[in-house]
Enzyme design. Sequence first.
Site, short mmCIF file in Angstrom:
data_model
loop_
_atom_site.label_atom_id
_atom_site.label_comp_id
_atom_site.label_asym_id
_atom_site.label_seq_id
_atom_site.Cartn_x
_atom_site.Cartn_y
_atom_site.Cartn_z
N LYS A 190 21.60 1.97 -14.41
CA LYS A 190 21.89 2.46 -13.42
C LYS A 190 21.95 4.38 -13.64
O LYS A 190 21.74 4.84 -14.60
CB LYS A 190 23.05 2.32 -12.65
N TYR A 194 19.19 -4.37 -2.87
CA TYR A 194 21.04 -4.42 -2.55
C TYR A 194 21.15 -5.12 -1.21
O TYR A 194 21.90 -5.11 -0.62
CB TYR A 194 21.65 -3.65 -2.71
N PHE A 249 31.27 -0.66 0.80
CA PHE A 249 30.43 1.04 0.21
C PHE A 249 28.88 0.49 -0.11
O PHE A 249 28.89 1.32 -0.51
CB PHE A 249 31.25 -0.11 -1.14
N ARG A 309 24.29 -11.57 -18.55
CA ARG A 309 25.50 -11.25 -17.50
C ARG A 309 26.87 -11.07 -18.51
O ARG A 309 27.24 -10.39 -18.18
CB ARG A 309 25.11 -12.23 -16.54
N ARG A 350 29.63 -3.00 -19.72
CA ARG A 350 31.17 -2.56 -18.93
C ARG A 350 32.36 -2.70 -19.42
O ARG A 350 33.44 -1.04 -19.43
CB ARG A 350 30.78 -3.37 -17.45
N ASN A 399 29.36 1.33 -13.00
CA ASN A 399 29.22 0.34 -14.05
C ASN A 399 28.35 0.23 -14.72
O ASN A 399 27.48 -1.08 -15.27
CB ASN A 399 29.86 -0.61 -13.12
N HIS A 405 22.81 -2.90 -14.34
CA HIS A 405 22.89 -3.67 -13.34
C HIS A 405 21.98 -5.31 -13.93
O HIS A 405 21.17 -4.90 -14.93
CB HIS A 405 21.96 -3.49 -12.11
N GLU A 432 13.48 -9.72 -8.24
CA GLU A 432 13.73 -8.29 -8.88
C GLU A 432 12.79 -7.53 -9.51
O GLU A 432 12.61 -6.75 -9.10
CB GLU A 432 14.70 -8.21 -9.30
P1 IDP Z 1 26.85 -6.71 -10.46
O1 IDP Z 1 26.24 -5.87 -10.26
O2 IDP Z 1 28.05 -7.70 -11.21
O3 IDP Z 1 26.12 -7.94 -9.97
P2 IDP Z 1 27.72 -6.78 -7.21
O4 IDP Z 1 28.13 -7.87 -6.43
O5 IDP Z 1 26.73 -8.01 -6.94
O6 IDP Z 1 27.58 -6.74 -8.54
O7 IDP Z 1 27.69 -5.55 -6.91
C1 IDP Z 1 26.18 -4.94 -6.88
C2 IDP Z 1 26.56 -3.30 -7.29
O8 IDP Z 1 27.86 -2.82 -5.95
C3 IDP Z 1 27.72 -3.29 -8.71
O9 IDP Z 1 27.85 -3.35 -9.45
C4 IDP Z 1 28.82 -2.12 -8.38
O10 IDP Z 1 27.05 -0.99 -8.17
C5 IDP Z 1 28.94 -1.79 -6.23
N1 IDP Z 1 29.69 -2.47 -6.19
C6 IDP Z 1 30.12 -3.79 -6.38
N2 IDP Z 1 31.36 -3.95 -5.80
C7 IDP Z 1 31.37 -2.35 -5.49
C8 IDP Z 1 32.91 -2.17 -4.65
O11 IDP Z 1 34.27 -2.63 -4.59
N3 IDP Z 1 33.49 -0.16 -4.69
C9 IDP Z 1 31.75 -0.23 -4.71
N4 IDP Z 1 30.98 -0.50 -5.57
C10 IDP Z 1 30.88 -1.64 -5.53
MG MG Z 2 25.03 -8.80 -8.55
#
Ligand code: IDP
Ligand code: MG
Length: 160
Positions: free
Chosen positions: A20, A60, A68, A96, A113, A123, A126, A137
């Site tokens: 990212k 997304y 968010f 993962r 992470r 974070n 992805h 994707e």
């Molecule tokens: P992942 O990346 O671990 O699969 P997902 O739940 O798919 O997590 O969420 C995608 C991305 O959205 C996360 O990696 C993060 O960048 C962002 N995200 C998820 N939850 C939050 C939140 O509560 N606040 C801000 N950003 C979030």
């Molecule tokens: Mg995800």
Amino acid sequence: AVPQRIVASSEVERSYIMIKPDGVQRGLVGEIISRFEKKGFLLKGLKLFQCPKDLAQEHYKDLKDKPFFPKLIDYITSGPVVCMAWEGAGVVASARKLIGATNPLQAEPGTIRGDLAVQTGRNVVHGSDSPDNGKREIELWFKEGELCQWESVQAPWLIE
Ligand code: IDP
Ligand code: MG
């Protein structure tokens, strides 16, 4: 099991991994790529790319109703990302694990992470959450001809 190197490429599992904009800005590109390289997966596609808003929204789309979501789209489009396609049996779940929990404060030490980030909204990386999403994707982020067909000289030393 059928040796991976003779399975048709369309049947081989792939994960879409993306560094990212914070990972790029913080100079973590080499560090993050090397974790997947050292593990032993095969890099099939790689590019530095400024993501347009509509692509980020499509990527997304399952999160579009989350509070968010607008900030997430701003974040992902705020600077170049590194797009990668990694291949290998079990690559989606393994990537993962290498990446760690969504919230970097809950991610185990030793994960990307867990070692390199402190906030969910920054974070650094992805990874696809299922083989079907890996395929979806990679088709979304890469154009025809952007993936390379090749075999690593390490293959016989990684897969018996
Ligand atoms: P992942 O990346 O671990 O699969 P997902 O739940 O798919 O997590 O969420 C995608 C991305 O959205 C996360 O990696 C993060 O960048 C962002 N995200 C998820 N939850 C939050 C939140 O509560 N606040 C801000 N950003 C979030
Ligand atoms: Mg995800």
